[in-house]
Write an enzyme that holds these catalytic residues in place. Sequence first.
Site, PDB file in Angstrom:
ATOM      1  N   LYS A 278       0.826  -1.198   0.000  1.00  0.00           N
ATOM      2  CA  LYS A 278       0.000   0.000   0.000  1.00  0.00           C
ATOM      3  C   LYS A 278       0.866   1.256   0.000  1.00  0.00           C
ATOM      4  O   LYS A 278       2.026   1.219   0.417  1.00  0.00           O
ATOM      5  CB  LYS A 278      -0.894   0.012   1.249  1.00  0.00           C
ATOM      6  CG  LYS A 278      -1.949  -1.063   1.308  1.00  0.00           C
ATOM      7  CD  LYS A 278      -2.717  -0.985   2.611  1.00  0.00           C
ATOM      8  CE  LYS A 278      -3.791  -2.064   2.691  1.00  0.00           C
ATOM      9  NZ  LYS A 278      -4.914  -1.809   1.769  1.00  0.00           N
ATOM     10  N   ARG A 352     -10.435 -11.702   1.561  1.00  0.00           N
ATOM     11  CA  ARG A 352     -11.243 -12.786   0.993  1.00  0.00           C
ATOM     12  C   ARG A 352     -10.493 -14.119   1.015  1.00  0.00           C
ATOM     13  O   ARG A 352     -11.113 -15.179   1.039  1.00  0.00           O
ATOM     14  CB  ARG A 352     -11.679 -12.419  -0.424  1.00  0.00           C
ATOM     15  CG  ARG A 352     -10.548 -12.257  -1.403  1.00  0.00           C
ATOM     16  CD  ARG A 352     -10.930 -11.394  -2.601  1.00  0.00           C
ATOM     17  NE  ARG A 352     -11.000  -9.984  -2.239  1.00  0.00           N
ATOM     18  CZ  ARG A 352     -11.342  -8.999  -3.069  1.00  0.00           C
ATOM     19  NH1 ARG A 352     -11.660  -9.292  -4.316  1.00  0.00           N
ATOM     20  NH2 ARG A 352     -11.371  -7.745  -2.664  1.00  0.00           N
TER      21      ARG A 352
END
Length: 493
Positions: A278, A352
């Site tokens: 990030k 996920r």
Amino acid sequence: MEFSLQQDASQLDTAASVILPLAKVAEGNDTLTTDSLKIADKLLNGAISHAIASGDLSSKFKTSQLFLNTGAGPDRILVIGTGAADELSGRKYRQLIQSAWSHISANPGPRVLNQLTTVDTKNLDLQSKVRLTVEAMVQACYRFDQFKTTTKEVPPSPHMALVADTSAQAQLNQSVATAQAMNLCRDLGNLPGNICTPSFLAEQGHKLAAGSNKVTTQVLEEAEMETLGMHSLLSVGKGSAEPSKLIVINYQGGEQGVQPHVLVGKGITFDSGGISIKPGAAMDEMKYDMCGAASVIGAMQAVIDIDLKANVVAIVASAENMPSSTASKPGDIYTTMSGKTVEVLNTDAEGRLVLCDALTYAERFNPKTVVDVATLTGACIIALGHHTSAVLSNDDEFAVSLMAAGKQAFDNVWQLPMGEEYQEQLDSNFADLGNIGGRAAGTITAACFLSRFTESFTWAHLDIAGTAWTSGAKKGSTGRCVPLLVQHLVNQA
């Protein structure tokens, strides 16, 4: 802060501080419309009516005046305008409570009598006003200063009595449990990543079990998960020195053998993005990537405190997502516990990857319903902002029931579609599916990914990326969506 109910509004002398509503009259000038205001005005030798007549006090929303009483009765009497009855929404009522508290919080005394629950409103029933009062007060008193060497001195929290009849007692009990569970969720979220690790979250599960004979907690270590084939979950923590954990908290409050309701929480205790790292700006906020797990743990604490007559299982899939020479790489392929293979196209879509194995693990409990909770997609913030969480489900009726629970709890969620046309975005040339579906409809394709692992039970996904914490000067965990989860379980029970 402790809470109780007081049925007689006229007994002002039971408290050191009293909060009285001044409601707007449909026609005419402001006046003393309740017996409590008239009694208080008499104790203050007409000071309230004089303040109204002089224009210093009115029924305008949040207009207030604090009166000091030197005679018999309470020491402080706060009168606050509540505005028009048809304009007092849940949001404005919460603001009203917090505004009133701000005027007396410096010196409330040992007991406060709060009569704002008596204000007439077209939008809120008594149960809602009790719920909002408790949650707003607990939030107003919340502090997270355990890592500060110097802290501001805060007066001891008083006992607060709410004017309501005994029909509100069950709601009061639920609201107190929910508010305390929200504080637990806030604490876990606000803890730094070097403290709140997967192992630390596992300790919280053991604490719940130690505090209740209806709870058992099992923590699956990496070797056990490897044996079960949870290679997707394990792939996320490969770059971290912190071991990943699957935490299973089993509450048996219902009859033996009755299908449980399952909650699954995403517990990424720090999300650097992994190899798909990030940007540095605001990366500290990625300690909040375990707020789904925090809300699930908080909800379980509330379930215990309420003594809910239902069976509930909480599953927390926890890992730390870090870049290193052992970390997963874009293009890697892993086999999930279900046997499906996943191509990792972006290591920052890791939530996920842990949830899919946890959802497969949930099958062994033969669940009545399953709700997973996750700070899953930035796309959800673009879609719904910071006020409403997203719900997506393989059962529209179940999604509607969760929206109804959210409305009851003033913890709103809104359903997004999840048609089969979105599933195609997850196609992979090399595996059964990819872990991202492109820029378009990111929240929906993330839920579509999870839906591939929920075909055997009724399931809903809550994306709380926009609601789990606030940024800026008031940075901190919000405690959402604990109220929704608790109300959902109460409704199911």
